[in-house]
Design an enzyme around this catalytic site. Sequence first.
Site, short mmCIF file in Angstrom:
data_model
loop_
_atom_site.label_atom_id
_atom_site.label_comp_id
_atom_site.label_asym_id
_atom_site.label_seq_id
_atom_site.Cartn_x
_atom_site.Cartn_y
_atom_site.Cartn_z
N LYS A 220 0.84 -1.19 0.00
CA LYS A 220 0.00 0.00 0.00
C LYS A 220 0.87 1.25 0.00
O LYS A 220 1.83 1.36 0.78
CB LYS A 220 -0.92 0.00 1.22
CG LYS A 220 -1.90 -1.15 1.26
CD LYS A 220 -2.95 -1.04 0.18
CE LYS A 220 -3.98 -2.16 0.28
NZ LYS A 220 -5.08 -2.00 -0.69
N ASP A 248 -0.29 -0.16 -4.58
CA ASP A 248 -1.73 0.16 -4.58
C ASP A 248 -1.95 1.47 -3.85
O ASP A 248 -1.66 1.59 -2.65
CB ASP A 248 -2.47 -0.98 -3.88
CG ASP A 248 -3.99 -0.80 -3.89
OD1 ASP A 248 -4.47 0.22 -4.42
OD2 ASP A 248 -4.69 -1.67 -3.34
N GLU A 274 -2.07 0.12 -8.70
CA GLU A 274 -3.50 -0.16 -8.57
C GLU A 274 -4.25 1.08 -8.10
O GLU A 274 -3.77 1.80 -7.21
CB GLU A 274 -3.69 -1.30 -7.58
CG GLU A 274 -5.11 -1.78 -7.42
CD GLU A 274 -5.16 -3.04 -6.56
OE1 GLU A 274 -6.19 -3.22 -5.87
OE2 GLU A 274 -4.20 -3.82 -6.56
N GLU A 303 -11.88 -2.74 -8.33
CA GLU A 303 -12.58 -3.11 -7.10
C GLU A 303 -13.69 -2.13 -6.75
O GLU A 303 -14.63 -2.50 -6.03
CB GLU A 303 -11.61 -3.25 -5.93
CG GLU A 303 -11.02 -1.95 -5.40
CD GLU A 303 -10.04 -2.19 -4.27
OE1 GLU A 303 -10.43 -1.99 -3.10
OE2 GLU A 303 -8.88 -2.59 -4.53
N ASP A 326 -14.53 -7.84 -8.90
CA ASP A 326 -14.84 -7.99 -7.47
C ASP A 326 -16.17 -8.74 -7.39
O ASP A 326 -17.11 -8.43 -8.13
CB ASP A 326 -14.94 -6.61 -6.81
CG ASP A 326 -15.19 -6.70 -5.32
OD1 ASP A 326 -14.23 -6.50 -4.55
OD2 ASP A 326 -16.34 -6.97 -4.91
N HIS A 353 -9.76 -8.61 -7.35
CA HIS A 353 -9.65 -8.05 -6.01
C HIS A 353 -10.27 -9.04 -5.03
O HIS A 353 -11.30 -9.64 -5.30
CB HIS A 353 -10.40 -6.72 -5.95
CG HIS A 353 -10.59 -6.18 -4.56
ND1 HIS A 353 -11.83 -6.07 -3.96
CD2 HIS A 353 -9.69 -5.74 -3.65
CE1 HIS A 353 -11.69 -5.56 -2.75
NE2 HIS A 353 -10.40 -5.35 -2.54
#
Length: 438
Positions: A220, A248, A274, A303, A326, A353
């Site tokens: 992240k 992401d 992402e 997602e 998703d 996701h």
Amino acid sequence: MSPGKICSLTARDVRFPTSLEQHGSDAMHTDPDYSAAYVTLETDSGLKGFGLTFTVGRGTEIVVCAVEALRPLVVGRNLQEITTNFSSFYRHLTSDGQMRWVGPEKGVIHLATAAVLNAVWDLWARSEGKPVWKLLVDMEPEQLVSCIDFRYITDALTKEEALDILRKGQEGKQQRVDQMMREGYPAYTTSCAWLGYPDDTLKQLCSSALSEGWRAFKVKVGADLDDDIRRCRLIRQMIGPENVLMIDANQRWDVGEAVSWVTRLSEFRPLWIEEPTSPDDILGHAHISKALAPLGIGVATGEQCHNRVMFKQFLQASALQFVQIDSCRVGSINENLAIILMAHKFNVPVCPHAGGVGLCELVQHLILFDYICVSGSLENRMCEYVDHLHEHFKNPTVIKNAHYMPPMEPGFSSEMVESSVTKHSFPQGDVWRNFQHL
């Protein structure tokens, strides 16, 4: 087993206080409490179906209200009538003349639709005595196509094109089933590098994951550039140059900021960035994709992509290089079938996701179907895995050597342990009754 008629629908607000240990934390969602609007369908034969949609805490009660608003469209319907022409039932739920106004096919009402349809698919698979992935794999192409609402997407994928893809996918199907039973479907982990984790936790989790066979890791990013550089360097040193790294940002940046920020992180050779910007900004993603292509970095998103129409436009605009379906954001399997087939036509790999509450349990069925019946390829394909909250499901995801192993129990793997549901129901469950973090 004949399920008969759906005679009741219940929806419950189930929340887990994951924010206490920063599980799930990212640049945009700093204190998520992983949650679900959990739906149970009962039939007059006694058979039940279970479905859910994923949320991150506050607002789950709104999704529950939306599910309850859909009840009159579901209760009283015969399952066989639904599944004989599933696309008609899908449109029945998404095109009610008044309810449609609070969507259409997006937002809270579509999350509610996903939860209801997930329960219907679970009910159908249980009635056939099969896991959902096997139910899908055993369907003839014509039956699969009858589950899809092609409205708004025929400029990208026609019914005839979908049939052609699925018919071609029949060749070698059993060999791919056998392969999945032996080896499973490749996964990557997000559990090591949540944004709120201290370095010691990050190091310990990375070390454990490597020893367990993980070879692809997601980090992240997006809150602080210098800290991102430091953390990505740490992760890359931990996993070595041969393993795969993804980053992401969870929608944190403007378009130009995304390009400059990821350019600074390019030295760590991420496979993709992402959700670099607003999940609704198709042209922004296209700009980012074009700018990062010379660096060998792709763009992944999906997602929080509302529906098949947005995925169509992302694909048409070459705005993403990895499609992240998703299982709870769009209209369940019905809409994901359309997205998987469009992705195949545009030659873009599907890398779903997952994580959250039940997302791994549900999406594993979709990746198995995609490989066995559509793509026939594992190149640049892997599914996210997050090692949280699986113990609250009756048939939790099974991971072996960083691969999803095919579930064998009938249904969608979506039934939760009743004691967990009771304990974590909001706000009356034992976990929440005296809890001040509301």
